[in-house]
Design a protein around this motif. Structure first.
Motif, PDB file in Angstrom:
ATOM      1  N   ARG A 236      -8.679  12.264   6.584  1.00  0.00           N
ATOM      2  CA  ARG A 236      -9.113  11.269   7.578  1.00  0.00           C
ATOM      3  C   ARG A 236      -8.604   9.874   7.235  1.00  0.00           C
ATOM      4  O   ARG A 236      -8.320   9.081   8.132  1.00  0.00           O
ATOM      5  N   ILE A 237      -8.483   9.584   5.961  1.00  0.00           N
ATOM      6  CA  ILE A 237      -7.889   8.307   5.555  1.00  0.00           C
ATOM      7  C   ILE A 237      -6.407   8.288   5.921  1.00  0.00           C
ATOM      8  O   ILE A 237      -5.896   7.312   6.481  1.00  0.00           O
ATOM      9  N   THR A 246     -10.949   2.251  -1.658  1.00  0.00           N
ATOM     10  CA  THR A 246     -10.701   2.126  -3.084  1.00  0.00           C
ATOM     11  C   THR A 246      -9.206   1.969  -3.341  1.00  0.00           C
ATOM     12  O   THR A 246      -8.366   2.199  -2.454  1.00  0.00           O
ATOM     13  N   TYR A 247      -8.889   1.633  -4.568  1.00  0.00           N
ATOM     14  CA  TYR A 247      -7.482   1.541  -4.966  1.00  0.00           C
ATOM     15  C   TYR A 247      -6.781   2.883  -4.765  1.00  0.00           C
ATOM     16  O   TYR A 247      -5.647   2.938  -4.267  1.00  0.00           O
ATOM     17  N   ASP A 249      -7.479   5.145  -2.633  1.00  0.00           N
ATOM     18  CA  ASP A 249      -7.258   5.361  -1.203  1.00  0.00           C
ATOM     19  C   ASP A 249      -5.962   4.685  -0.755  1.00  0.00           C
ATOM     20  O   ASP A 249      -5.158   5.263  -0.018  1.00  0.00           O
ATOM     21  N   TYR A 250      -5.783   3.444  -1.178  1.00  0.00           N
ATOM     22  CA  TYR A 250      -4.555   2.726  -0.825  1.00  0.00           C
ATOM     23  C   TYR A 250      -3.329   3.392  -1.441  1.00  0.00           C
ATOM     24  O   TYR A 250      -2.266   3.481  -0.812  1.00  0.00           O
ATOM     25  N   ARG A 251      -3.478   3.842  -2.663  1.00  0.00           N
ATOM     26  CA  ARG A 251      -2.380   4.518  -3.346  1.00  0.00           C
ATOM     27  C   ARG A 251      -1.980   5.801  -2.596  1.00  0.00           C
ATOM     28  O   ARG A 251      -0.799   6.103  -2.444  1.00  0.00           O
ATOM     29  N   LEU A 252      -2.975   6.520  -2.111  1.00  0.00           N
ATOM     30  CA  LEU A 252      -2.721   7.731  -1.331  1.00  0.00           C
ATOM     31  C   LEU A 252      -1.960   7.394  -0.045  1.00  0.00           C
ATOM     32  O   LEU A 252      -0.966   8.058   0.297  1.00  0.00           O
ATOM     33  N   LEU A 253      -2.423   6.350   0.657  1.00  0.00           N
ATOM     34  CA  LEU A 253      -1.754   5.943   1.885  1.00  0.00           C
ATOM     35  C   LEU A 253      -0.311   5.514   1.629  1.00  0.00           C
ATOM     36  O   LEU A 253       0.597   5.815   2.410  1.00  0.00           O
ATOM     37  N   LEU A 254      -0.109   4.814   0.509  1.00  0.00           N
ATOM     38  CA  LEU A 254       1.233   4.357   0.166  1.00  0.00           C
ATOM     39  C   LEU A 254       2.163   5.549  -0.077  1.00  0.00           C
ATOM     40  O   LEU A 254       3.306   5.569   0.383  1.00  0.00           O
ATOM     41  N   THR A 298      -5.344  -6.952  -2.432  1.00  0.00           N
ATOM     42  CA  THR A 298      -6.694  -6.435  -2.676  1.00  0.00           C
ATOM     43  C   THR A 298      -6.880  -6.025  -4.130  1.00  0.00           C
ATOM     44  O   THR A 298      -7.942  -6.255  -4.730  1.00  0.00           O
ATOM     45  N   TYR A 299      -5.847  -5.403  -4.707  1.00  0.00           N
ATOM     46  CA  TYR A 299      -5.912  -4.915  -6.092  1.00  0.00           C
ATOM     47  C   TYR A 299      -4.655  -5.393  -6.824  1.00  0.00           C
ATOM     48  O   TYR A 299      -3.758  -4.601  -7.128  1.00  0.00           O
TER      49      TYR A 299
END
Length: 318
Positions: A236-237, A246-247, A249-254, A298-299
């Motif tokens: 879903r993300i 979370t970091y 989550d962003y890493r996964l999207l990247l 953000t991070y």
């Protein structure tokens, strides 16, 4: 209007007759030809095919390969040999619903720009028992009812994985002009889906138009509920249905955004000449850089470290 069915067989004698009968017992529309390419089966598959060829000589066209081609090249051969205006792909071990063809044609009629139509499917076991609460779409995380419309199928496939199961797919004959040759490094249905998605010419039916068979040695779903919930959240993300928190989550999207860019570069390497390819690549790189910047703001320190590690290892180069 001529309807073709392309089937590839290999040691499929156990379920083949039931599948062929389901194709021959369609309501309203019957296939004009059923093209079968067998990849040197060593069971009773060829005897079954010859039997149907004798019963329906005007419909069945059976080809026995001289060498083993493998699934991709065998489907390429079968599709090439089809002469119909509409080409249905079929596995050797499923069961078609009686209204599969007529309902597929109805979707084409309702979507004038569609070059292909796919559908949902229920799942059955080796004894034809319905597998409760399971569908082909939820098995591949095609969350159709949650996704914003119109669906960006290329973005979905590139990030989520293929959701267009070849066993449910029907294409217009014109697609043969740009889908060949099939590469050996990607399944034929995903390859076709990527190209059609770039052209924005995919339509679908939410109905179960086939029963997709799960063999005895296959597993459906996961027994670990906690693990399944984690996967659902990640999906879903990735699909933009949940915001990253979370970091990780962003890493996964990247990673998924970069995977989309890699897919586009792969298509360029295959010399695919679609106008949409270059514009999609430019936008995807821009989106990736914007996501990278948001992640960094953000991070900051974690992102700086991860980018340094990626640079050192030669990963995610644009």
């Amino acid at each position: 209007m001529k309807i073709s069915v392309a089937i590839c067989t290999y040691n499929g004698s156990k379920y083949l007759a039931k599948q062929l009968d389901s194709i021959l017992q369609q309501d309203h529309y019957l296939p004009d030809e059923i093209v079968v390419c067998d990849d040197i089966s060593n069971d009773a598959t060829n005897e079954i095919l010859r039997h149907y060829e004798q019963l329906y000589p005007s419909i069945f066209k059976v080809f026995i390969n001289e060498t083993n081609l493998g699934s991709n090249k065998n489907f390429e051969k079968a599709i090439t040999l089809c002469t119909g205006d509409f080409l249905f792909l079929s596995d050797q071990d499923d069961v078609w619903k009686k209204d599969k063809i007529v309902k597929t044609m109805r979707v084409f009629e309702q979507n004038s720009t569609a070059e292909a139509v796919f559908s949902n499917a229920d799942l059955i076991d080796g004894a034809d028992n319905l597998i409760a609460n399971k569908t082909i779409w939820n098995s591949v995380f095609f969350l159709e009812n949650e996704l914003p419309k119109p669906i960006d199928f290329f973005d979905l496939i590139a990030k989520n994985g293929n959701v267009i199961t070849g066993a449910t797919l029907c294409m217009k004959k014109d697609v043969k002009a740009f889908i060949f040759p099939f590469p050996t490094t990607i399944f034929h249905d995903e390859w076709i889906a990527q190209l059609l998605a770039l052209r924005n010419t995919i339509a679908y039916s939410t109905e179960f138009l086939i029963s997709y068979r799960i063999h005895e040695n296959q597993q459906v779903g996961m027994k670990n509920k906690d693990k399944l919930n984690k996967i659902n959240r990640k999906k879903r993300i990735i699909l933009g249905l949940l915001p990253p928190k979370t970091y990780n989550d962003y890493r996964l999207l990247l990673k998924k955004s970069y995977s989309k860019i890699k897919t586009l570069h792969f298509l360029k390497e295959q010399k695919i000449s679609l106008p949409q390819l270059e514009t999609t690549l430019i936008k995807s790189v821009s989106d990736y850089l914007q996501l990278q910047q948001t992640m960094k703001s953000t991070y900051f320190f974690k992102t700086l470290v991860s980018q340094s590690v990626d640079a050192f290892l030669g990963k995610r180069k644009l």
